[in-house]
Design a protein around this motif. Structure first.
Motif, PDB file in Angstrom:
ATOM      1  N   LEU A 110       0.837  -1.214   0.000  1.00 44.72           N
ATOM      2  CA  LEU A 110       0.000   0.000   0.000  1.00 44.72           C
ATOM      3  C   LEU A 110       0.865   1.255   0.000  1.00 44.72           C
ATOM      4  CD1 LEU A 110      -2.782   1.270   0.111  1.00 44.72           C
ATOM      5  CD2 LEU A 110      -2.714   1.050   2.603  1.00 44.72           C
ATOM      6  N   GLU A 111       1.990   1.220   0.731  1.00 44.28           N
ATOM      7  CA  GLU A 111       2.872   2.385   0.761  1.00 44.28           C
ATOM      8  C   GLU A 111       3.433   2.666  -0.636  1.00 44.28           C
ATOM      9  OE1 GLU A 111       6.513   4.135   3.510  1.00 44.28           O
ATOM     10  OE2 GLU A 111       6.189   1.966   3.388  1.00 44.28           O
ATOM     11  N   SER A 112       3.805   1.601  -1.351  1.00 41.03           N
ATOM     12  CA  SER A 112       4.313   1.766  -2.713  1.00 41.03           C
ATOM     13  C   SER A 112       3.220   2.295  -3.645  1.00 41.03           C
ATOM     14  CB  SER A 112       4.854   0.429  -3.219  1.00 41.03           C
ATOM     15  OG  SER A 112       5.258   0.530  -4.560  1.00 41.03           O
ATOM     16  N   VAL A 113       1.993   1.714  -3.511  1.00 40.70           N
ATOM     17  CA  VAL A 113       0.878   2.140  -4.364  1.00 40.70           C
ATOM     18  C   VAL A 113       0.516   3.594  -4.085  1.00 40.70           C
ATOM     19  CG1 VAL A 113      -1.566   1.760  -4.854  1.00 40.70           C
ATOM     20  CG2 VAL A 113      -0.024  -0.192  -4.624  1.00 40.70           C
ATOM     21  N   ALA A 114       0.499   3.968  -2.805  1.00 37.62           N
ATOM     22  CA  ALA A 114       0.177   5.357  -2.445  1.00 37.62           C
ATOM     23  C   ALA A 114       1.221   6.318  -3.008  1.00 37.62           C
ATOM     24  CB  ALA A 114       0.089   5.499  -0.929  1.00 37.62           C
ATOM     25  N   GLY A 115       2.480   5.902  -2.941  1.00 36.99           N
ATOM     26  CA  GLY A 115       3.526   6.752  -3.507  1.00 36.99           C
ATOM     27  C   GLY A 115       3.343   6.931  -5.009  1.00 36.99           C
ATOM     28  N   ASP A 116       2.991   5.804  -5.706  1.00 40.42           N
ATOM     29  CA  ASP A 116       2.743   5.912  -7.153  1.00 40.42           C
ATOM     30  C   ASP A 116       1.561   6.840  -7.428  1.00 40.42           C
ATOM     31  OD1 ASP A 116       4.811   4.176  -7.544  1.00 40.42           O
ATOM     32  OD2 ASP A 116       3.542   2.399  -7.767  1.00 40.42           O
ATOM     33  N   HIS A 117       0.537   6.735  -6.587  1.00 38.12           N
ATOM     34  CA  HIS A 117      -0.659   7.577  -6.763  1.00 38.12           C
ATOM     35  C   HIS A 117      -0.299   9.060  -6.649  1.00 38.12           C
ATOM     36  CE1 HIS A 117      -4.898   8.602  -6.630  1.00 38.12           C
ATOM     37  NE2 HIS A 117      -4.645   9.363  -5.575  1.00 38.12           N
ATOM     38  N   LEU A 118       0.483   9.403  -5.630  1.00 38.61           N
ATOM     39  CA  LEU A 118       0.880  10.806  -5.441  1.00 38.61           C
ATOM     40  C   LEU A 118       1.785  11.275  -6.597  1.00 38.61           C
ATOM     41  CD1 LEU A 118       1.534  10.849  -1.599  1.00 38.61           C
ATOM     42  CD2 LEU A 118      -0.401  11.825  -2.818  1.00 38.61           C
ATOM     43  N   LYS A 119       2.652  10.376  -7.070  1.00 41.08           N
ATOM     44  CA  LYS A 119       3.537  10.742  -8.188  1.00 41.08           C
ATOM     45  C   LYS A 119       2.710  11.037  -9.455  1.00 41.08           C
ATOM     46  CE  LYS A 119       7.594   8.160  -6.610  1.00 41.08           C
ATOM     47  NZ  LYS A 119       8.486   7.007  -6.896  1.00 41.08           N
ATOM     48  N   ILE A 120       1.689  10.198  -9.703  1.00 38.92           N
ATOM     49  CA  ILE A 120       0.855  10.415 -10.888  1.00 38.92           C
ATOM     50  C   ILE A 120       0.148  11.758 -10.795  1.00 38.92           C
ATOM     51  CG2 ILE A 120      -1.208   9.593 -12.069  1.00 38.92           C
ATOM     52  CD1 ILE A 120      -0.295   6.731 -11.342  1.00 38.92           C
ATOM     53  N   ASN A 121      -0.406  12.058  -9.637  1.00 36.25           N
ATOM     54  CA  ASN A 121      -1.074  13.351  -9.458  1.00 36.25           C
ATOM     55  C   ASN A 121      -0.084  14.502  -9.575  1.00 36.25           C
ATOM     56  OD1 ASN A 121      -3.709  12.375  -9.035  1.00 36.25           O
ATOM     57  ND2 ASN A 121      -3.188  11.820  -6.942  1.00 36.25           N
ATOM     58  N   ASP A 122       1.139  14.288  -9.095  1.00 35.86           N
ATOM     59  CA  ASP A 122       2.168  15.317  -9.229  1.00 35.86           C
ATOM     60  C   ASP A 122       2.488  15.567 -10.706  1.00 35.86           C
ATOM     61  OD1 ASP A 122       4.186  17.048  -7.855  1.00 35.86           O
ATOM     62  OD2 ASP A 122       5.557  15.783  -9.018  1.00 35.86           O
TER      63      ASP A 122
END
Length: 726
Positions: A110-122
């Protein structure tokens, strides 16, 4: 039953030992039941933190897409907040599930997925800023963000299912532990009662005055119960009410100095406007955290927002009044821009204990007015005497889905008032203009409102009137309280569940105490009657066994009282009052009645604190009573002193006894822990654990400074002013 006297005494001693064993097993059962409750509460915390994490990811995605569509930087506030809240939620979940390997593995994913999610939004935000809407739209239509978010939701759903299974299992275990405890107490008490009846039958010919003495004990018991009921009634009547204040605004420069403040904000903080202008805001009202720890300025989100020109918000923060008392607030901060230059920030704050949402219009300049409208958490809508909209801030745009240009000059009733209330709205406006009769102005109302898409939501509304060129106008401050209503309902359910649990625990402890003490009193009385009837015929060994028997009975009664005292410590609340600790210590010494020759020296000038009296009195009684037991045999001396420790007073109770070796300094605060045999120094081993529980409940701490042969000094820190609700 013609048994020898020695057999009767042995039977009585066996019964006392049996009661002691039942009491210990009962305490262990109570402890296990309490532990099961804590486990159930722990699972609830995990579920709540998972919801916060998913909400943070949703907010980040919404903010990024809002910015991509509009190019308006004000949409990025929730995204910036999510960049902080999402890692924090993951860290909290990691800590809460540290004993759950499968959940830890899911958290890693989940930590990896959340990081990917924030990167995509960034990337979406960066593409919108650098290449425009089309580039950002292509990145959104790639649906990579949706796939990542769906993955995150799937993981959190797995975690939630796992926690729900664990919650059901632990709830079942809690019921099992309670059932075992009841069975142990019931069966053990029954056996002890039957043995007591048998002993009474065996020695009935030896006790002539038993009825008279039993009646005397029953009268004393009724008197004690009556005194206890009266004390409970007085305690309930001393419950406290929360203070209410109005919302306020203040402005601050990039350096953190106050540039303006409204009267409501100054009054809320106990200052005048002139006293705050030019002063450093953080050092004046935001210098400590809620638990009393210093609040470094470099960690202050308000200061960072003013320095960097970004938005900041919090729904649970503490400001400090001029008199040093705390006030819990929610705030939002937004930058002040003049001619394209960043000049500082404006902060809106309100006392959330009363949820007063009144807003004051600040007309010093158009720049300040615009900054306040941007920073407020509420929708601010103004209309003229015809019901036409004259002001519609950004929060209102977000809440209702209209742009400001779409609504300006149009009738408010046609846009945001549901159909079933429109006639009443227009009739009320007409009545006010004709007669001046106002039913809603100046009051806080909870009413439904309608969005542009036709959906309804529950809102909280405050309406104020102002006059412009002789004509009345109206300003409404509106907030969407749908989420708050849901949270309040959940909170009320949790509070009721906790109250029921505490009530059941109190009832259980009372029943356990009553059922265990009854046979104990019978054993003590029987042994006394045997000794009186036999007189000189009772030999030295038998007499010492009798005394040992009564000593064990009295110790068991003290142990039961100590367990009750420990279970209730810190949970019974009373209204704080001003207490002269010097007078309080003198009262305690008078109650304790130290042995002749024991000196108790109290340092002059003992401070006055605002606190509950009974818990502080109980702390001093336990520490001074402990010092009386362990003070020196020659020239016994007890010294009570104090010192100032910022937000706390540090008190010390010192004796000149034999002292305590350093390796036992932590052990003595454990429940049932004593360093000497109970036959040498009578005690239950609960007093210091009760002191520790009370002091830590108030936000302080207690410790001992001692070495062998040099006496012992017990010290504790007590807050100068108790925070209501802490």
């Amino acid at each position: 039953m013609m048994l020898p006297l020695r057999s009767k005494i042995a039977a009585g001693l066996f019964t006392a030992v049996l009661v002691l064993v039942v009491g210990v097993i009962s305490f262990l059962a109570v402890s296990r039941a309490a532990g099961s409750f804590e486990e159930v509460n722990h699972v609830s915390l995990v579920l709540l933190e998972q919801q916060k994490l998913v909400t943070g990811l949703d907010d980040a995605e919404t903010a990024a897409r809002g910015f991509a569509i509009t190019g308006d930087a004000s949409f990025l506030g929730p995204y910036e907040a999510a960049r902080t809240s999402v890692p924090r939620s993951i860290n909290r979940l990691r800590a809460l599930t540290s004993d759950h390997p499968s959940q830890q593995q899911r958290l890693n994913t989940l930590e990896s997925v959340a990081g990917d999610h924030l990167k995509i939004n960034d990337q979406i935000i960066r593409m919108r800023s650098e290449k425009g809407f089309s580039a950002a739209q292509e990145l959104i239509q790639a649906r990579q963000g949706k796939q990542v978010m769906d993955h995150a939701r799937a993981i959190t759903s797995e975690m939630e299912r796992e926690e729900n299974k664990l919650l059901a299992l632990r709830a079942k275990n809690q019921k099992s532990e309670q059932l075992i405890a009841y069975l142990v107490i019931g069966i053990g008490s029954l056996i002890a009662f039957l043995l007591s009846i048998m002993i009474n039958w065996a020695i009935r010919s030896d006790v002539i005055e038993s009825e008279t003495q039993r009646e005397m004990i029953e009268r004393q018991s009724r008197q004690l119960r009556k005194q206890s009921d009266e004390q409970t009634r007085l305690t309930r009547e001393m419950s406290a009410l929360l203070e209410s204040t109005e919302a306020g605004f203040y402005g601050m420069s990039v350096a953190g100095d106050c540039t303006f403040v409204n009267r409501a904000g100054a009054a809320l903080l106990g200052f005048t406007v002139a006293e705050l202008i030019g002063r450093n805001v953080h050092q004046t009202i935001h210098h400590h955290r809620a638990d009393g720890r210093p609040y470094p300025v470099e960690e202050c989100s308000i200061y960072e927002a003013a320095r960097k020109g970004v938005n900041a918000a919090s729904e649970n923060e503490v400001f400090w009044r001029k008199d040093g008392s705390p006030v819990t607030v929610e705030f939002s901060s937004s930058p002040i821009i003049y001619a394209g230059e960043h000049r500082g920030a404006v902060v809106a704050f309100a006392d959330i204990s009363q949820r007063l949402l009144a807003q004051r219009a600040i007309a010093e300049s158009e720049g300040r007015k615009a900054a306040i409208l941007r920073s407020t958490l509420d929708s601010i809508i103004s209309m003229d005497n015809n019901g036409s909209i004259t002001e519609f801030n950004r929060a209102a745009e977000t809440t209702f889905g209209f742009t400001r240009d779409e609504v300006m000059g149009k009738r408010l009733a046609d846009l945001i008032v549901p159909d079933r209330y429109r006639d009443a709205h227009m009739a009320g406006l007409k009545r006010f203009l004709q007669t001046g009769e106002a039913h809603v102005i100046g009051k806080r109302l909870e009413l439904p409102a309608i969005r542009k898409d036709g959906s309804e939501f529950q809102s909280e509304l405050t309406i104020t009137r102002s006059d412009s060129e002789g004509l009345p106008s109206f300003t409404g401050v509106l907030r969407d309280i749908t989420e708050r209503k849901r949270s309040e309902a959940e909170r009320e359910q949790l509070i009721k569940a906790l109250a029921r649990s505490n009530q059941e625990l109190d009832q259980f402890a009372y029943v356990a105490s009553h059922d265990l003490k009854a046979p104990l009193r019978g054993i003590a009385n029987l042994s006394q009657w045997i000794e009186e009837d036999l007189g000189e015929r009772l030999g030295g060994e038998n007499k010492s066994q009798m005394e040992m028997l009564r000593g064990r009975v009295h110790r068991m009664e003290s142990l039961i009282d100590g367990i009750l005292q420990y279970s209730r410590a810190g949970r019974v609340k009373a209204k704080p009052e001003s207490i002269d600790t010097g007078e309080l210590v003198k009262e305690v010494v008078d109650l304790m009645s130290p042995p002749p020759g024991t000196r108790v020296q109290v340092e002059p000038g003992m401070p006055t604190v605002l606190a509950e009296k009974v818990p502080l009195q109980q702390v001093f009684m336990n520490l001074i009573g402990n010092a009386i037991k362990h003070t020196g045999k020659e020239n016994p001396l007890i010294e009570v002193s104090w010192s100032d420790a910022e937000l706390f007073y540090e008190f010390s109770v010192r004796d000149n006894g034999q002292g305590i070796a350093p390796q036992y300094h932590d052990r003595i605060f454990g429940i049932f822990q004593t360093l000497e045999a109970r036959d040498t120094v009578e005690g239950t081993g609960i007093g210091l654990s009760v002191v520790q529980k009370i002091v830590e409940t108030k936000g302080g701490r207690v410790w001992v400074e001692s070495s062998v042969g040099k006496g012992a000094s017990f010290k504790f820190r007590w807050p100068k002013v108790e925070i209501v609700g802490a």
